[in-house]
Write a protein that holds these residues in place. Structure first.
Motif, PDB file in Angstrom:
ATOM      1  N   LYS A 130      -5.002  -3.832   7.393  1.00  0.00           N
ATOM      2  CA  LYS A 130      -6.080  -2.860   7.197  1.00  0.00           C
ATOM      3  C   LYS A 130      -5.588  -1.624   6.459  1.00  0.00           C
ATOM      4  CE  LYS A 130      -9.108  -4.073  11.072  1.00  0.00           C
ATOM      5  NZ  LYS A 130      -9.689  -3.636  12.350  1.00  0.00           N
ATOM      6  N   LEU A 131      -4.401  -1.154   6.825  1.00  0.00           N
ATOM      7  CA  LEU A 131      -3.843   0.029   6.155  1.00  0.00           C
ATOM      8  C   LEU A 131      -3.518  -0.281   4.695  1.00  0.00           C
ATOM      9  CD1 LEU A 131      -1.504   1.420   8.960  1.00  0.00           C
ATOM     10  CD2 LEU A 131      -3.532   2.539   8.011  1.00  0.00           C
ATOM     11  N   ARG A 132      -2.986  -1.485   4.455  1.00  0.00           N
ATOM     12  CA  ARG A 132      -2.668  -1.870   3.070  1.00  0.00           C
ATOM     13  C   ARG A 132      -3.939  -1.950   2.224  1.00  0.00           C
ATOM     14  NH1 ARG A 132       1.746  -4.199   0.717  1.00  0.00           N
ATOM     15  NH2 ARG A 132       2.751  -4.633   2.725  1.00  0.00           N
ATOM     16  N   LEU A 184       5.777   3.312   2.520  1.00  0.00           N
ATOM     17  CA  LEU A 184       6.730   2.411   3.178  1.00  0.00           C
ATOM     18  C   LEU A 184       8.128   2.576   2.586  1.00  0.00           C
ATOM     19  CD1 LEU A 184       6.940   0.175   5.309  1.00  0.00           C
ATOM     20  CD2 LEU A 184       6.458  -1.483   3.497  1.00  0.00           C
ATOM     21  N   GLU A 185       8.210   2.720   1.274  1.00  0.00           N
ATOM     22  CA  GLU A 185       9.503   2.890   0.605  1.00  0.00           C
ATOM     23  C   GLU A 185      10.194   4.189   1.039  1.00  0.00           C
ATOM     24  OE1 GLU A 185       8.840   2.737  -3.566  1.00  0.00           O
ATOM     25  OE2 GLU A 185       8.254   0.622  -3.569  1.00  0.00           O
ATOM     26  N   GLN A 186       9.407   5.219   1.285  1.00  0.00           N
ATOM     27  CA  GLN A 186       9.976   6.527   1.608  1.00  0.00           C
ATOM     28  C   GLN A 186      10.258   6.714   3.093  1.00  0.00           C
ATOM     29  OE1 GLN A 186       7.180   9.326  -0.124  1.00  0.00           O
ATOM     30  NE2 GLN A 186       8.250   9.281  -2.086  1.00  0.00           N
ATOM     31  N   PRO A 243      -1.659   0.871  -3.312  1.00  0.00           N
ATOM     32  CA  PRO A 243      -0.276   1.166  -3.710  1.00  0.00           C
ATOM     33  C   PRO A 243       0.342   2.316  -2.920  1.00  0.00           C
ATOM     34  CG  PRO A 243      -1.844   1.744  -5.468  1.00  0.00           C
ATOM     35  CD  PRO A 243      -2.603   1.023  -4.422  1.00  0.00           C
ATOM     36  N   GLU A 244      -0.488   3.173  -2.354  1.00  0.00           N
ATOM     37  CA  GLU A 244       0.029   4.279  -1.547  1.00  0.00           C
ATOM     38  C   GLU A 244       0.709   3.759  -0.274  1.00  0.00           C
ATOM     39  OE1 GLU A 244       0.689   8.412  -0.828  1.00  0.00           O
ATOM     40  OE2 GLU A 244       0.156   7.250  -2.610  1.00  0.00           O
ATOM     41  N   TYR A 245       0.256   2.619   0.205  1.00  0.00           N
ATOM     42  CA  TYR A 245       0.892   1.998   1.384  1.00  0.00           C
ATOM     43  C   TYR A 245       2.340   1.651   1.052  1.00  0.00           C
ATOM     44  CZ  TYR A 245       1.866  -1.356   5.116  1.00  0.00           C
ATOM     45  OH  TYR A 245       2.441  -2.025   6.182  1.00  0.00           O
TER      46      TYR A 245
END
Length: 199
Positions: free
Chosen positions: A33-35, A46-48, A40-42
């Motif tokens: 749901k969040l994705r 996640l990367e940070q 792309p903000e998800y």
């Protein structure tokens, strides 16, 4: 063991299994749901973050904060006014690209304020926008960064041209007009302005 007792045991086992499966699937469903919501903000968050849990907690907090904002849609008159101002920014780009980028950034901030978004902090602006305007957010970040360097004379005209296009994508999304409609409105505004000038 009686038949009734056996049935009760089987029911308990089945219910327990369903609960275990549901608990196992819950994080996966929340992630999906969040994705879907943040796009792309998800992945960027996640990367940070140090972990998926931390990233998803931050995104969930953004949703909670966003739900408390008193947001509103712009009226047709306001959309026309912003379209005219954007047309002016594009015309200004011809003579002074760096200043046009700065004005594009300011215009976006004004539109955010009119929609009901807090505008005190750039980082908070990005976080708030990510909930409903995640798709053009990477472009906005890139344009904002280029605009900052343009003021110091550190970017090429081509970079600034790309930035003004990036700004336009978020502008159209924020003001509430699609890309084709925004282009048509801008062209009509520019045509009307030229016609008035020629008279």
């Amino acid at each position: 063991m009686s038949g009734a007792m056996t049935t009760v045991v089987i029911i308990i086992v089945v219910v327990a299994a369903v609960v275990v499966i549901a608990l196992a699937l819950l994080p996966r469903m929340r992630s999906r749901k969040l994705r879907e919501r943040f796009g792309p903000e998800y992945d960027r968050t996640l990367e940070q973050a140090d972990s998926r849990r931390e990233a998803e907690r931050e995104l969930t907090e953004r949703q909670k904060r966003h739900s408390q904002l008193q947001l509103r849609e712009l009226s047709e008159d306001e959309k026309r006014r912003y379209t005219m101002q954007w047309a002016h920014v594009q015309e200004q780009f011809i003579d002074d690209p760096a200043r046009a980028l700065d004005n594009a950034d300011r215009l976006l901030t004004l539109a955010m304020a009119d929609r009901g978004y807090p505008t005190e902090s750039y980082d908070q602006q990005v976080a708030d926008l990510s909930v409903e305007h995640a798709r053009p957010l990477a472009e906005y970040r890139r344009a904002h960064e280029i605009a900052g360097r343009a003021g110091r004379g550190e970017v090429s005209t081509e970079d600034m041209r790309a930035a003004i296009v990036d700004y336009r994508h978020l502008f159209a999304d924020l003001v509430g007009i699609n890309g084709a409609e925004h282009s048509a409105r801008t062209e009509n505004t520019a045509r009307d302005r030229h016609a008035t000038t020629e008279k």
